[in-house]
Design a protein around this motif. Sequence first.
Motif, PDB file in Angstrom:
ATOM      1  N   ALA A   1       0.828  -1.204   0.000  1.00 35.34           N
ATOM      2  CA  ALA A   1       0.000   0.000   0.000  1.00 35.34           C
ATOM      3  C   ALA A   1       0.863   1.255   0.000  1.00 35.34           C
ATOM      4  CB  ALA A   1      -0.927   0.016   1.205  1.00 35.34           C
TER       5      ALA A   1
ATOM      6  N   GLU B   1       0.653   3.735   1.901  1.00 37.86           N
ATOM      7  CA  GLU B   1       1.003   4.101   3.274  1.00 37.86           C
ATOM      8  C   GLU B   1       0.552   2.981   4.196  1.00 37.86           C
ATOM      9  OE1 GLU B   1      -2.574   6.982   4.682  1.00 37.86           O
ATOM     10  OE2 GLU B   1      -1.293   7.785   3.094  1.00 37.86           O
TER      11      GLU B   1
ATOM     12  N   ALA C   1      -3.243   1.524   4.668  1.00 36.76           N
ATOM     13  CA  ALA C   1      -4.135   1.912   3.575  1.00 36.76           C
ATOM     14  C   ALA C   1      -4.866   0.731   2.952  1.00 36.76           C
ATOM     15  CB  ALA C   1      -3.366   2.677   2.501  1.00 36.76           C
ATOM     16  N   HIS C   2      -4.337  -0.480   3.077  1.00 36.89           N
ATOM     17  CA  HIS C   2      -5.010  -1.656   2.527  1.00 36.89           C
ATOM     18  C   HIS C   2      -5.679  -2.501   3.608  1.00 36.89           C
ATOM     19  CE1 HIS C   2      -2.661  -1.840  -1.570  1.00 36.89           C
ATOM     20  NE2 HIS C   2      -3.413  -0.760  -1.426  1.00 36.89           N
TER      21      HIS C   2
ATOM     22  N   GLY D   1      -7.407   0.113  10.422  1.00 38.48           N
ATOM     23  CA  GLY D   1      -6.386   0.844   9.685  1.00 38.48           C
ATOM     24  C   GLY D   1      -5.649   1.839  10.564  1.00 38.48           C
TER      25      GLY D   1
ATOM     26  N   LYS E   1      -1.692   1.729  11.568  1.00 33.44           N
ATOM     27  CA  LYS E   1      -0.837   2.902  11.385  1.00 33.44           C
ATOM     28  C   LYS E   1      -0.077   3.213  12.680  1.00 33.44           C
ATOM     29  CE  LYS E   1      -0.910   7.747   9.900  1.00 33.44           C
ATOM     30  NZ  LYS E   1      -1.760   8.884   9.453  1.00 33.44           N
TER      31      LYS E   1
ATOM     32  N   ASN F   1     -11.316   4.899  -2.932  1.00 37.88           N
ATOM     33  CA  ASN F   1     -10.118   5.643  -3.347  1.00 37.88           C
ATOM     34  C   ASN F   1      -9.116   4.747  -4.080  1.00 37.88           C
ATOM     35  OD1 ASN F   1     -10.868   8.194  -2.005  1.00 37.88           O
ATOM     36  ND2 ASN F   1     -10.555   7.016  -0.124  1.00 37.88           N
TER      37      ASN F   1
ATOM     38  N   ILE G   1      -7.138   3.092  -1.082  1.00 47.78           N
ATOM     39  CA  ILE G   1      -6.573   3.853   0.035  1.00 47.78           C
ATOM     40  C   ILE G   1      -7.702   4.002   1.048  1.00 47.78           C
ATOM     41  CG2 ILE G   1      -5.467   5.984   0.796  1.00 47.78           C
ATOM     42  CD1 ILE G   1      -4.410   6.380  -2.010  1.00 47.78           C
ATOM     43  N   TYR G   2      -7.740   3.055   1.973  1.00 51.99           N
ATOM     44  CA  TYR G   2      -8.794   3.067   2.982  1.00 51.99           C
ATOM     45  C   TYR G   2      -8.413   4.006   4.119  1.00 51.99           C
ATOM     46  CZ  TYR G   2     -10.577  -1.221   0.784  1.00 51.99           C
ATOM     47  OH  TYR G   2     -11.090  -2.145  -0.091  1.00 51.99           O
ATOM     48  N   ALA G   3      -9.339   4.862   4.479  1.00 53.27           N
ATOM     49  CA  ALA G   3      -9.101   5.810   5.568  1.00 53.27           C
ATOM     50  C   ALA G   3      -9.638   5.224   6.872  1.00 53.27           C
ATOM     51  CB  ALA G   3      -9.771   7.149   5.254  1.00 53.27           C
TER      52      ALA G   3
END
Length: 547
Positions: free
Chosen positions: A45, A47, A50-51, A117, A121, A456, A543-545
């Motif tokens: 991903a 970042e 993001a996946h 997610g 992070k 996204n 790009i999952y938030a």
Amino acid sequence: MERESMEFDVLIVGAGPAGLAAAIRLKQRAGEAGRELSVCVIEKAAEVGAHILSGAVMDPRALDELIPDWKAQGAPLDTPVSEDRVLFLNPTGGRRIPNALLPTCFLNHGNYIVRLGHVVKWLGEQAEALGVEVYPGFAGAEILYDASGAVAGVATGDMGLTRDGEPGPNHQPGMALLAKYTLFAEGCRGHLGKQLEARFDLRQGVDPQTYGIGLKELWEVPAECYRPGLVVHTAGWPLPADTYGGGFVYHLADTLVAVGYVVGLNYSNPHLSPFEEFQRYKTHPEIRQYLEGGKRLAYGARAIAAGGLQSQPKLVFPGGALIGDDAGFLNAARIKGSHAAIKSGMLAAEAAFDALAAGRGGDELNEFPAAFRASWLHEELHRTRNFKPYMKRGLWLGSVLFGIDQQLLRGKAPWTLHNRADHDTLKPAAECPPIDYPKPDGVLSFDRLSSVFLSNTHHEEDQPCHLRLKDAAVPIAVNLAKYDAPEQRYCPAGVYEIVRDETGQNPRLQINAQNCVHCKTCDIKDPTQNIDWVVPQGGEGPIYAGM
């Protein structure tokens, strides 16, 4: 151009809960021992996080072991579960099961509703603070082997290839990342994990893995619809009783609600569409009460490994190990996998560190599966191992049998039931009733393309297609002729499309790879196993938030 190379003590492919937990534990052990240890994590991903897509209700048990002061460190576990509700739905209503009658695996006291997610992070930040080298945007495309045949690392994918596979004007060759041990943490149906299973015969003597597809949306809802900490799980409508699946509604912080649906990929009717079943699900009175007047913010989908212990491959091979959902550690009965992924990563890290401290490298980390068998995680997964096989017998019979297994036998039945491969379960379309799905209303239910927009998702179009057909004739000669092209329906992103000429003849399969949300369903459910999912260029996909 020749590949550049970098060498590490341990390389980890995938920055999810398992991979990052392994990296953190390796560095913790190195610090405790006063040793230098180089650890690298690569992530396809753009970042970290993001996946990542999951419900998610998280059991903090493994996190307590990994980072005991996670609350003080600001881990984003902000919403403790306040109430559990389990409902059996019919077309117009539902019946709630009293919590006193539920197996303990369905209860969530002490757990947290999270945006996984965001948790991942945060784990990435903890890893980097310990000195782990974390490289998002680098997809592991190829396994590298040494002269003895042991895994020696991976090569990242080339960037800037044209559609026909030739170097374009911006071509950059991938890098060779070498390590004494490589841990594969790609998540469910990892494409490198699949190759390792074949090369080292890791599935000898075990059942085929069985999967579900999970679809999820994130909504912002009016205050009057919001119940912070509420966890709702449902079974029954809209799926028929002979098809495994169910839904969830999780009330997060800040009037956010996660709603989702899981369909077992062992379903038999090729007309069934998991995406449309999810859209129908949200219109049920028991579910729409939490969403009406709200706004849909995000959408995504991901396959889930649900086979249990009997479908788990051998975990180790010369030079590395499978961890997390790459090895099927998810507990389907609890509808949880992040705690199991973290624990599996920790156990593998312990084995790798001890081996390196003893001067080893490139051999099998047999201490890892031994430690797993002695752990609370193995006990937990053993207790619920028969959940999916029971539920394959139908909603009502399966529920009764699993209830007896858990409440009376306490998960200690002297038998272990078996799983069948999902791609082998479809019946011919002519033998199955068509399903008339309602058109989306644009309020509670939506179409695929507007949903993919909210994921996204982006792929550079001028690159080799990452959805590869082993035989280009099969989609029409077999899938369309016998099963009415089920890939049009099991894909939740509109990737596969049967198109015809202006006369309505000469059908062909069109692959809209730019829509792919990396769920891996096609790689799993295709009836002839003709579709092979491989990584696109690093950094691409959804790009999952905080999904």
